[in-house]
Write an enzyme that holds these catalytic residues in place. Sequence first.
Site, PDB file in Angstrom:
ATOM      1  N   GLY A  11      30.466  48.669  45.844  1.00 42.17           N
ATOM      2  CA  GLY A  11      31.752  48.981  45.212  1.00 42.17           C
ATOM      3  C   GLY A  11      32.097  50.446  45.376  1.00 42.17           C
ATOM      4  O   GLY A  11      31.214  51.295  45.421  1.00 42.17           O
ATOM      5  N   ARG A  72      30.548  44.605  50.777  1.00 44.98           N
ATOM      6  CA  ARG A  72      29.465  44.099  49.935  1.00 44.98           C
ATOM      7  C   ARG A  72      28.368  43.457  50.784  1.00 44.98           C
ATOM      8  O   ARG A  72      27.551  42.710  50.275  1.00 44.98           O
ATOM      9  CB  ARG A  72      30.001  43.076  48.942  1.00 44.98           C
ATOM     10  CG  ARG A  72      30.825  43.673  47.816  1.00 44.98           C
ATOM     11  CD  ARG A  72      29.928  44.306  46.780  1.00 44.98           C
ATOM     12  NE  ARG A  72      30.631  44.624  45.540  1.00 44.98           N
ATOM     13  CZ  ARG A  72      30.100  45.346  44.589  1.00 44.98           C
ATOM     14  NH1 ARG A  72      28.885  45.816  44.715  1.00 44.98           N
ATOM     15  NH2 ARG A  72      30.771  45.601  43.493  1.00 44.98           N
ATOM     16  N   ASP A 103      22.495  50.332  43.280  1.00 46.61           N
ATOM     17  CA  ASP A 103      21.101  49.855  43.296  1.00 46.61           C
ATOM     18  C   ASP A 103      20.834  48.842  44.423  1.00 46.61           C
ATOM     19  O   ASP A 103      19.800  48.921  45.092  1.00 46.61           O
ATOM     20  CB  ASP A 103      20.670  49.307  41.930  1.00 46.61           C
ATOM     21  CG  ASP A 103      21.635  48.317  41.332  1.00 46.61           C
ATOM     22  OD1 ASP A 103      22.780  48.246  41.810  1.00 46.61           O
ATOM     23  OD2 ASP A 103      21.253  47.598  40.394  1.00 46.61           O
ATOM     24  N   THR A 125      27.421  55.052  41.410  1.00 46.78           N
ATOM     25  CA  THR A 125      27.990  54.013  40.565  1.00 46.78           C
ATOM     26  C   THR A 125      28.720  54.648  39.402  1.00 46.78           C
ATOM     27  O   THR A 125      28.230  55.630  38.828  1.00 46.78           O
ATOM     28  CB  THR A 125      26.943  53.029  40.010  1.00 46.78           C
ATOM     29  OG1 THR A 125      27.591  52.145  39.085  1.00 46.78           O
ATOM     30  CG2 THR A 125      25.798  53.700  39.279  1.00 46.78           C
ATOM     31  N   ASP A 127      28.842  53.230  36.758  1.00 47.75           N
ATOM     32  CA  ASP A 127      28.106  52.721  35.594  1.00 47.75           C
ATOM     33  C   ASP A 127      27.039  53.680  35.066  1.00 47.75           C
ATOM     34  O   ASP A 127      26.528  53.492  33.965  1.00 47.75           O
ATOM     35  CB  ASP A 127      27.429  51.387  35.934  1.00 47.75           C
ATOM     36  CG  ASP A 127      28.431  50.280  36.157  1.00 47.75           C
ATOM     37  OD1 ASP A 127      29.625  50.502  35.888  1.00 47.75           O
ATOM     38  OD2 ASP A 127      28.029  49.187  36.603  1.00 47.75           O
ATOM     39  N   ASP A 129      23.917  54.024  35.734  1.00 48.60           N
ATOM     40  CA  ASP A 129      22.706  53.340  35.269  1.00 48.60           C
ATOM     41  C   ASP A 129      21.569  53.323  36.295  1.00 48.60           C
ATOM     42  O   ASP A 129      20.649  52.516  36.185  1.00 48.60           O
ATOM     43  CB  ASP A 129      23.058  51.896  34.848  1.00 48.60           C
ATOM     44  CG  ASP A 129      23.671  51.095  35.976  1.00 48.60           C
ATOM     45  OD1 ASP A 129      23.820  51.645  37.092  1.00 48.60           O
ATOM     46  OD2 ASP A 129      24.005  49.918  35.754  1.00 48.60           O
ATOM     47  N   ARG A 162      47.219  46.542  14.410  1.00 48.38           N
ATOM     48  CA  ARG A 162      46.396  45.594  15.161  1.00 48.38           C
ATOM     49  C   ARG A 162      44.983  46.110  15.388  1.00 48.38           C
ATOM     50  O   ARG A 162      44.728  47.317  15.340  1.00 48.38           O
ATOM     51  CB  ARG A 162      46.990  45.373  16.565  1.00 48.38           C
ATOM     52  CG  ARG A 162      48.243  44.557  16.554  1.00 48.38           C
ATOM     53  CD  ARG A 162      48.874  44.562  17.932  1.00 48.38           C
ATOM     54  NE  ARG A 162      50.020  43.660  17.961  1.00 48.38           N
ATOM     55  CZ  ARG A 162      51.018  43.746  18.815  1.00 48.38           C
ATOM     56  NH1 ARG A 162      51.046  44.718  19.722  1.00 48.38           N
ATOM     57  NH2 ARG A 162      51.999  42.877  18.785  1.00 48.38           N
ATOM     58  N   ARG A 171      27.945  46.584  33.923  1.00 45.17           N
ATOM     59  CA  ARG A 171      27.398  45.262  34.230  1.00 45.17           C
ATOM     60  C   ARG A 171      26.202  44.908  33.349  1.00 45.17           C
ATOM     61  O   ARG A 171      26.174  43.875  32.698  1.00 45.17           O
ATOM     62  CB  ARG A 171      26.968  45.267  35.693  1.00 45.17           C
ATOM     63  CG  ARG A 171      26.542  43.966  36.241  1.00 45.17           C
ATOM     64  CD  ARG A 171      25.909  44.198  37.591  1.00 45.17           C
ATOM     65  NE  ARG A 171      26.864  44.612  38.611  1.00 45.17           N
ATOM     66  CZ  ARG A 171      27.683  43.788  39.244  1.00 45.17           C
ATOM     67  NH1 ARG A 171      27.706  42.527  38.953  1.00 45.17           N
ATOM     68  NH2 ARG A 171      28.501  44.232  40.183  1.00 45.17           N
TER      69      ARG A 171
HETATM   70  O1  F6P Z   1      28.531  48.310  39.690  1.00 51.20           O
HETATM   71  C1  F6P Z   1      29.664  49.016  39.446  1.00 51.20           C
HETATM   72  C2  F6P Z   1      30.762  48.129  38.953  1.00 51.20           C
HETATM   73  O2  F6P Z   1      31.812  49.006  38.673  1.00 51.20           O
HETATM   74  C3  F6P Z   1      30.401  47.251  37.746  1.00 51.20           C
HETATM   75  O3  F6P Z   1      30.541  47.867  36.522  1.00 51.20           O
HETATM   76  C4  F6P Z   1      31.349  46.097  37.931  1.00 51.20           C
HETATM   77  O4  F6P Z   1      30.865  44.919  37.291  1.00 51.20           O
HETATM   78  C5  F6P Z   1      31.387  45.942  39.395  1.00 51.20           C
HETATM   79  O5  F6P Z   1      31.204  47.224  39.939  1.00 51.20           O
HETATM   80  C6  F6P Z   1      32.636  45.295  39.905  1.00 51.20           C
HETATM   81  O6  F6P Z   1      32.671  45.453  41.271  1.00 51.20           O
HETATM   82  P1  F6P Z   1      33.535  44.577  42.286  1.00 51.20           P
HETATM   83  O7  F6P Z   1      34.844  44.337  41.662  1.00 51.20           O
HETATM   84  O8  F6P Z   1      33.614  45.400  43.493  1.00 51.20           O
HETATM   85  O9  F6P Z   1      32.794  43.309  42.465  1.00 51.20           O
END
Ligand code: F6P
Length: 341
Positions: A11, A72, A103, A125, A127, A129, A162, A171
């Site tokens: 990604g 991917r 990863d 990433t 994320d 992580d 609200r 993820r």
């Molecule tokens: O791993 C990074 C991330 O941004 C995750 O948080 C998310 O689930 C994923 O990529 C989504 O990636 P894509 O839309 O490219 O499948």
Amino acid sequence: MGVLGVLTAGGDCPGLNAVIRGVVGRATERGSEVVGILDGWEGLVHDRTIPLDRDAVRGILGRGGTFLGTSRMDPYVHAEGLVSCSPTLTKNGIDRLVIIGGDGTLRAAMRLSEEGMPVIGVPKTIDNDIEGTDITFGFSTAVQIATDAIDRLATTAEAHNRVIVVEVMGRTKGWIATHAGIAGGADYILIPEFEYDIDEVAGTLRHRHESGRRYSIVVVAEGIDPPVGQDAVETKKDAFGFDRLGGVGYRVAAAIEERTKFETRVSVLGHIQRGGTPVASDRVLATRLGVAAADLAIDGHTSVMTSVSGTTIEPVALSVATAGIRGVPDHLYRTAATFFG
Ligand code: F6P
């Protein structure tokens, strides 16, 4: 001196172009040729490359996405690893690689190095992580985007009395949710690392509204389990075998509304967190990581990634980086929880 190949896989992430520019800048400064490999591993397997020099990377520092393209594809799932990459490597004279990825990509990079190809990884990433590094580039940008969204959602939530559930990426770990939640003053944060009790969440929000607050913001990471009593979210798999997440916020909202009777809406931020220009700190970090990766590659290192340790960039073995996923520590989540309700 040989030729350095560079590719971006998995990604995208704000700051990828700044890393590429860093690699090319330092490599050309040190007299090494650089070849850009297009569309991640696909370009390496199918020989799609472009020559890179300082001119080729002008104007990309602040741009989102990756000008090399990404995919991917996994060279060990969809191809035969080094055997499939060798024709492109030989044809272009590439004798070392800088692989920028998450990863899954770093795992493939490690296997390539085990087969004898010198490889330097750059962890990527939003994320945040990846094991073995204090922070990943792109994370700060994603947190800023999510924080801006929370600020905006808070004013409309307040106007309408609200609850708004904001679903952010993450993820398996909740770094974006925790940081954006702290920065945006979230009234509850749910992340995969910590189990939650939806009755307690609802009780906290009820108490908040009974004490005079007109609205609440609940930040959830996309990777949490749905609340007790709610169906699982159906997911498809991506090419790395990971679930394509998104939608658990709707389950959380339904459970909150059922329990509190407060009108509860959902905003799933999705890919907006990954697009657009990187914030300044990510541009700086990405540049430093790219420069360090070029140095490591040219100095003959292999099977390591550039990692942030305090204020310095250091090499860390890919085996360490790929051994696990780094979660939000208890003390950080507790800091966020101090402000729940
Ligand atoms: O791993 C990074 C991330 O941004 C995750 O948080 C998310 O689930 C994923 O990529 C989504 O990636 P894509 O839309 O490219 O499948």
